[in-house]
Enzyme design. Sequence first.
Site, PDB file in Angstrom:
ATOM      1  CG  ASP A   1      -1.186   0.309  12.357  1.00  0.00           C
ATOM      2  OD1 ASP A   1       0.166   0.037  12.304  1.00  0.00           O
ATOM      3  OD2 ASP A   1      -1.343   1.408  12.092  1.00  0.00           O
TER       4      ASP A   1
ATOM      5  CD  GLU B   1      -2.062   8.548  13.303  1.00  0.00           C
ATOM      6  OE1 GLU B   1      -0.956   8.733  12.772  1.00  0.00           O
ATOM      7  OE2 GLU B   1      -2.739   7.661  13.847  1.00  0.00           O
TER       8      GLU B   1
ATOM      9  CB  SER C   1      -1.675  -4.640  -3.148  1.00  0.00           C
ATOM     10  OG  SER C   1      -2.288  -3.692  -2.223  1.00  0.00           O
TER      11      SER C   1
ATOM     12  CB  VAL D   1      -4.459  -6.332   8.505  1.00  0.00           C
ATOM     13  CG1 VAL D   1      -4.198  -7.697   7.668  1.00  0.00           C
ATOM     14  CG2 VAL D   1      -5.630  -5.566   7.998  1.00  0.00           C
ATOM     15  CD  GLN D   2       1.324  -4.092  11.463  1.00  0.00           C
ATOM     16  OE1 GLN D   2       1.874  -4.050  12.578  1.00  0.00           O
ATOM     17  NE2 GLN D   2       1.520  -3.154  10.644  1.00  0.00           N
TER      18      GLN D   2
ATOM     19  N   GLY E   1       0.845  -1.175  -0.147  1.00  0.00           N
ATOM     20  CA  GLY E   1      -0.146  -0.030  -0.190  1.00  0.00           C
ATOM     21  C   GLY E   1       0.898   1.427   0.136  1.00  0.00           C
TER      22      GLY E   1
ATOM     23  CG  HIS F   1       2.676   3.128  13.873  1.00  0.00           C
ATOM     24  ND1 HIS F   1       3.066   4.067  14.740  1.00  0.00           N
ATOM     25  CD2 HIS F   1       1.266   2.849  14.016  1.00  0.00           C
ATOM     26  CE1 HIS F   1       1.871   4.279  15.500  1.00  0.00           C
ATOM     27  NE2 HIS F   1       0.617   3.873  15.078  1.00  0.00           N
TER      28      HIS F   1
ATOM     29  CG  ASP G   1       2.542   7.978  14.091  1.00  0.00           C
ATOM     30  OD1 ASP G   1       3.349   8.160  13.077  1.00  0.00           O
ATOM     31  OD2 ASP G   1       1.507   7.180  13.889  1.00  0.00           O
TER      32      ASP G   1
HETATM   33  N1  LIG Z   1       0.519   5.530   5.431  1.00  0.00           N
HETATM   34  C1  LIG Z   1       1.442   6.234   5.810  1.00  0.00           C
HETATM   35  O1  LIG Z   1       1.994   6.908   5.282  1.00  0.00           O
HETATM   36  C2  LIG Z   1       2.238   5.419   7.111  1.00  0.00           C
HETATM   37  C3  LIG Z   1       2.018   4.458   7.403  1.00  0.00           C
HETATM   38  N2  LIG Z   1       2.776   3.874   8.573  1.00  0.00           N
HETATM   39  C4  LIG Z   1       2.680   2.458   9.015  1.00  0.00           C
HETATM   40  O2  LIG Z   1       2.825   1.640   8.003  1.00  0.00           O
HETATM   41  C5  LIG Z   1       2.182   0.317   7.997  1.00  0.00           C
HETATM   42  C6  LIG Z   1       1.099   0.273   6.854  1.00  0.00           C
HETATM   43  O3  LIG Z   1       0.553   1.160   6.511  1.00  0.00           O
HETATM   44  P1  LIG Z   1      -0.163   1.719   5.155  1.00  0.00           P
HETATM   45  O4  LIG Z   1       0.905   1.639   4.227  1.00  0.00           O
HETATM   46  O5  LIG Z   1      -0.858   3.100   5.472  1.00  0.00           O
HETATM   47  O6  LIG Z   1      -1.044   0.645   4.753  1.00  0.00           O
HETATM   48  P2  LIG Z   1      -2.045   0.567   3.484  1.00  0.00           P
HETATM   49  O7  LIG Z   1      -3.328   0.425   3.893  1.00  0.00           O
HETATM   50  O8  LIG Z   1      -1.785   1.869   2.401  1.00  0.00           O
HETATM   51  O9  LIG Z   1      -1.679  -0.728   2.685  1.00  0.00           O
HETATM   52  C7  LIG Z   1      -1.934  -1.854   3.254  1.00  0.00           C
HETATM   53  C8  LIG Z   1      -1.594  -3.099   2.368  1.00  0.00           C
HETATM   54  O10 LIG Z   1      -2.147  -4.327   2.936  1.00  0.00           O
HETATM   55  C9  LIG Z   1      -3.183  -4.764   2.159  1.00  0.00           C
HETATM   56  N3  LIG Z   1      -4.237  -4.958   3.054  1.00  0.00           N
HETATM   57  C10 LIG Z   1      -5.257  -4.312   3.326  1.00  0.00           C
HETATM   58  N4  LIG Z   1      -6.290  -5.110   4.191  1.00  0.00           N
HETATM   59  C11 LIG Z   1      -5.779  -6.357   4.188  1.00  0.00           C
HETATM   60  C12 LIG Z   1      -6.129  -7.371   4.535  1.00  0.00           C
HETATM   61  N5  LIG Z   1      -7.435  -7.541   5.489  1.00  0.00           N
HETATM   62  N6  LIG Z   1      -5.539  -8.503   4.717  1.00  0.00           N
HETATM   63  C13 LIG Z   1      -4.412  -8.541   4.087  1.00  0.00           C
HETATM   64  N7  LIG Z   1      -3.958  -7.484   3.346  1.00  0.00           N
HETATM   65  C14 LIG Z   1      -4.383  -6.398   3.569  1.00  0.00           C
HETATM   66  C15 LIG Z   1      -3.215  -3.704   1.164  1.00  0.00           C
HETATM   67  O11 LIG Z   1      -3.854  -4.432  -0.172  1.00  0.00           O
HETATM   68  C16 LIG Z   1      -2.118  -2.997   1.003  1.00  0.00           C
HETATM   69  O12 LIG Z   1      -1.245  -3.703   0.192  1.00  0.00           O
HETATM   70  C17 LIG Z   1       1.260   0.622   9.212  1.00  0.00           C
HETATM   71  O13 LIG Z   1       1.828  -0.006  10.246  1.00  0.00           O
HETATM   72  C18 LIG Z   1       1.130   2.046   9.291  1.00  0.00           C
HETATM   73  O14 LIG Z   1       0.825   2.687  10.845  1.00  0.00           O
HETATM   74  C19 LIG Z   1       3.811   4.579   9.071  1.00  0.00           C
HETATM   75  C20 LIG Z   1       4.030   5.872   8.621  1.00  0.00           C
HETATM   76  C21 LIG Z   1       3.262   6.457   7.757  1.00  0.00           C
HETATM   77  C1  LIG Z   2       1.541   9.407   7.584  1.00  0.00           C
HETATM   78  C2  LIG Z   2       1.794   9.533   9.236  1.00  0.00           C
HETATM   79  O1  LIG Z   2       2.765   9.198   9.553  1.00  0.00           O
HETATM   80  C3  LIG Z   2       0.739   8.912   9.941  1.00  0.00           C
HETATM   81  C4  LIG Z   2      -0.073  10.086   9.646  1.00  0.00           C
HETATM   82  O2  LIG Z   2       1.003   8.597  11.100  1.00  0.00           O
HETATM   83  C5  LIG Z   2      -0.099   7.583   9.412  1.00  0.00           C
HETATM   84  O3  LIG Z   2      -0.659   7.527   8.213  1.00  0.00           O
HETATM   85  O4  LIG Z   2      -0.343   6.893  10.438  1.00  0.00           O
HETATM   86 MG   LIG Z   3       2.986   9.240  11.481  1.00  0.00          MG
HETATM   87 MG   LIG Z   4       0.137   7.251  12.118  1.00  0.00          MG
END
Ligand SMILES: NC(=O)C1=CN([C@@H]2O[C@H](COP(=O)(O)OP(=O)(O)OC[C@H]3O[C@@H](n4cnc5c(N)ncnc54)[C@H](O)[C@@H]3O)[C@@H](O)[C@H]2O)C=CC1
Ligand SMILES: CC(=O)[C@](C)(O)C(=O)O
Ligand SMILES: [Mg+2]
Ligand SMILES: [Mg+2]
Length: 336
Positions: free
Chosen positions: A87, A199, A57, A89-90, A30, A112, A195
């Site tokens: 988070d 947010e 994806s 789903v992990q 994602g 995270h 964090d």
């Molecule tokens: N979005 C961001 O910019 C930031 C995210 N994080 C952390 O990074 C980690 C990932 O977050 P994102 O990239 O935002 O996730 P996302 O929601 O963008 O991507 C999730 C991925 O998991 C897959 N997925 C979604 N639901 C699912 C399910 N039920 N079963 C299996 N796979 C599934 C999706 O197809 C995709 O490939 C989290 O721990 C988040 O807190 C940390 C910093 C910033």
């Molecule tokens: C982009 C970021 O770092 C956030 C707002 O903490 C999040 O998407 O969880």
């Molecule tokens: Mg953040």
């Molecule tokens: Mg966050």
Amino acid sequence: MSKVLGKVYTENDADLKYVKEKNIAVLGYGSQGRAWVLNLLDSGLNVKLGLEREGNSWKKAQEDGVKPMKTEEALKGADIVIFLVPDMVQRKIYSEKVKPVLKPGMDLVFAHGFNIHYKLIQPPENVDVYMAAPKAPGPSVREFFVKGGGVPVLVGVNQDYSGQALQKALAIAKGLGATKAGVLETTFKEETETDLMGEQLDLVGGLTAMLRATFHTIVDLGYRPEMAYFEAINEMKLITDQIYEKGLSGMLRAVSDTAKYGGLTVGTYVINDDVKKRMKEKAERIKSGKFADEWIEEYDEGSKNLASLMDDLDNSLEEQVGRELREIVLRGQPKK
Ligand SMILES: NC(=O)C1=CN([C@@H]2O[C@H](COP(=O)(O)OP(=O)(O)OC[C@H]3O[C@@H](n4cnc5c(N)ncnc54)[C@H](O)[C@@H]3O)[C@@H](O)[C@H]2O)C=CC1
Ligand SMILES: CC(=O)[C@](C)(O)C(=O)O
Ligand SMILES: [Mg+2]
Ligand SMILES: [Mg+2]
């Protein structure tokens, strides 16, 4: 040397050799997953992308020239498992797919700290658990890297079975491009709680609420919504760009004296001690774990409140006006 920051790790403090010979399984493609897979591959690391389903994806990865495979397949022979699924789903993927194949000496890596800090995932003692948390949205993690830089990353170690967990976290951060900027050290507790506070109180929550409240204040006084959208919402980017580059006082120096005086006197009247008291209440709720409990319950019941809040926002006047106005604004942007 920095005067107020703790240790800042840069290029020479991190060595890719700590993860170079390892098999890395990235789970999720994602916002962060895509950036991590592409950056780590470009940094010469052995990365396999594991996904649960052949959905969006999967397609996106193929379009990017990455070969996705089923989670089980990516985990075969993996030394390092990176969790980049949402988070909530992990824990399911950990218990159903990762735990059964977990071997002593393997690494569990997070972007995270939520699942470890709130104990949704409780790994055995004989694995390393560390984080590399980008302080930017996924697309920026990729964009900065492609342009030869990187976004800052926080590294933290929760379990150091190998004695090399910090070195490996720094190596991953370097692979993401972060040591081009700087890498700071944190703990799972500190990163997770701050964090969430950031947010909720301003970046995502407070900001959206403030923009909407200002928009409606202007509209309710009889002004046209398109004027309100420009003034209350659209220009925010220009202001935050200034803050990003020059700090709060730099931004204030870039606006007119009229804006400076009005802003400094009225801002603290609107965001007053009463607001700060309510912020503290919600920050305490994060610290106590009550927010996490509520969010887990909401997720487990199908995220209905979340969906309805998003629907309300999508249907709001500000978003209707915004959709049309943004076409005009984006049309005038310089081509990349
Ligand atoms: N979005 C961001 O910019 C930031 C995210 N994080 C952390 O990074 C980690 C990932 O977050 P994102 O990239 O935002 O996730 P996302 O929601 O963008 O991507 C999730 C991925 O998991 C897959 N997925 C979604 N639901 C699912 C399910 N039920 N079963 C299996 N796979 C599934 C999706 O197809 C995709 O490939 C989290 O721990 C988040 O807190 C940390 C910093 C910033
Ligand atoms: C982009 C970021 O770092 C956030 C707002 O903490 C999040 O998407 O969880
Ligand atoms: Mg953040
Ligand atoms: Mg966050």
